[in-house]
Design an enzyme around this catalytic site. Sequence first.
Site, short mmCIF file in Angstrom:
data_model
loop_
_atom_site.label_atom_id
_atom_site.label_comp_id
_atom_site.label_asym_id
_atom_site.label_seq_id
_atom_site.Cartn_x
_atom_site.Cartn_y
_atom_site.Cartn_z
N SER A 176 40.19 36.39 47.41
CA SER A 176 40.05 36.91 48.85
C SER A 176 38.75 37.33 49.33
O SER A 176 38.52 37.69 50.38
CB SER A 176 40.93 37.95 48.93
OG SER A 176 41.07 38.68 47.85
N HIS A 204 45.34 32.96 50.90
CA HIS A 204 44.31 32.61 51.77
C HIS A 204 44.22 31.15 51.73
O HIS A 204 43.39 30.46 52.63
CB HIS A 204 43.08 33.28 51.25
CG HIS A 204 42.94 34.52 51.41
ND1 HIS A 204 42.66 35.37 52.81
CD2 HIS A 204 43.17 35.50 50.68
CE1 HIS A 204 42.63 36.66 52.62
NE2 HIS A 204 43.07 36.83 51.31
N LYS A 235 48.17 35.95 56.96
CA LYS A 235 46.83 35.32 57.02
C LYS A 235 46.89 33.95 58.05
O LYS A 235 47.21 34.29 59.21
CB LYS A 235 46.22 35.10 55.83
CG LYS A 235 45.90 36.26 55.16
CD LYS A 235 46.17 36.76 53.77
CE LYS A 235 45.87 38.21 53.16
NZ LYS A 235 46.05 38.48 52.09
C1 LIG Z 1 46.50 39.59 51.40
C2 LIG Z 1 46.94 39.15 49.95
C3 LIG Z 1 48.06 39.53 49.27
C4 LIG Z 1 48.96 40.52 49.88
O1 LIG Z 1 49.58 40.02 50.99
P1 LIG Z 1 50.20 40.88 52.21
O2 LIG Z 1 51.25 40.12 52.66
O3 LIG Z 1 49.32 41.45 53.00
O4 LIG Z 1 50.92 42.14 51.21
C5 LIG Z 1 48.33 39.27 48.04
N1 LIG Z 1 47.39 38.39 47.36
C6 LIG Z 1 46.25 38.00 47.92
C7 LIG Z 1 45.35 37.04 47.12
C8 LIG Z 1 45.95 38.31 49.16
O5 LIG Z 1 44.79 38.02 49.90
#
Ligand SMILES: *Cc1c(COP(=O)(O)O)cnc(C)c1O
Length: 391
Positions: A176, A204, A235
């Site tokens: 990320s 992502h 996302k």
């Molecule tokens: C954003 C993210 C999460 C968390 O997801 P949410 O739905 O925002 O709680 C988990 N793992 C990764 C790699 C992320 O980028």
Amino acid sequence: MPVSEAWHQRLAAARADRQQTHRWRTRQVVANGASESALDFAGNDYLGLAHDPRVSEAQADGARRFGAGAGASHLVSGHLEVHDALEEALAHWTGRERALLFSTGYMANLGVLQALADRHTAIFQDRLNHASLLDGAALSGARNRRFHHRDANDLENLLGRSEYAHKLVVSDGVFSMDGDVADIEDLVSACKRHNAWLMIDDAHGVGVLGDNGSGCVGSTWSSAKVPILVGTFGKALGTAGAFVAGDTALIDHLIQFSRSYIYTTAQPPAIAAATLKALDIVQREPEHRTTLNANIAYFRREALRLGLPLSDSTTPIQPLILEDEARTLTWATRLQQHGIYVGAIRPPTVPKGESRLRITLSARHSRHQIERLLEALTACQREETACLANA
Ligand SMILES: *Cc1c(COP(=O)(O)O)cnc(C)c1O
């Protein structure tokens, strides 16, 4: 000393520590429909679906039909047909037997690791894995080891030395803060050799990578190779929530034992309705991925020409590693004065000396908007050169 005094001192000490190191985090209040007033190169809405009127309308329609909330947890009376339909669509999309909804990606990772691992389990994680995976390992009580970033040799060393009967390897799909992609093939063969299970958190990657947009694992790697796949909706799908996909035995186990699945209210059904619409768009309209990839290629070509410190990433996450924390803040502030938001990422989110601007691209950005970003970055560069010349 009164009790509350001790607590206040504790909070004040933590605050002073953060402030002295200039790491005190602040939020900004973004005007409703932020993108009108400022250019957002910080968010994760890679396909522009958070602002697609069809997705918003599906959510509004869902709220009218099913109400504002689910009213109960999935195991009580909160599991509606629309949730079930979404799970089925996700399983089909990712080529898995089943999928299971969670309210957030953070909760999915906590829930999977807690349900699968215990103190008789060893978990092996990439050093740069998302915080929720580290927290999930801590919650599970398992032995947690971290291997060097994308380094299968280091992973194999650790696996080879481990005497635990149950081994679980865990990696982000797309990292990320760096935007690079895990080498799934390496991870699969390491797991095979050492009799370990593999879990990929493709938060992502889903919506963005893969032929049908199902991510770096989805349609490419079967559940025999990657038994545990996590994806999120916040996302590229533009809504909120997450899923775990895998075979029936895995999903049944999670429904029985995953505490962050069991002890929480089901996601509002309107969100599931919106996510179903977003998923439909992702599958039917590959042109958004084409536009996104053209934007990424354009930004990279121009940034390289300008001599900006680009990373190797080919995904929408395009960090500029500025190394120094103060420098990173200065650039981010300057960009904001140009009406452009980018993430200023500093320790402890990234290692010391690796502070960066986290620039993210979206299919929604126009050429002109990316040009504005590049111009503002050029201004930052010029200012720095001028400062050095004056010093
Ligand atoms: C954003 C993210 C999460 C968390 O997801 P949410 O739905 O925002 O709680 C988990 N793992 C990764 C790699 C992320 O980028």
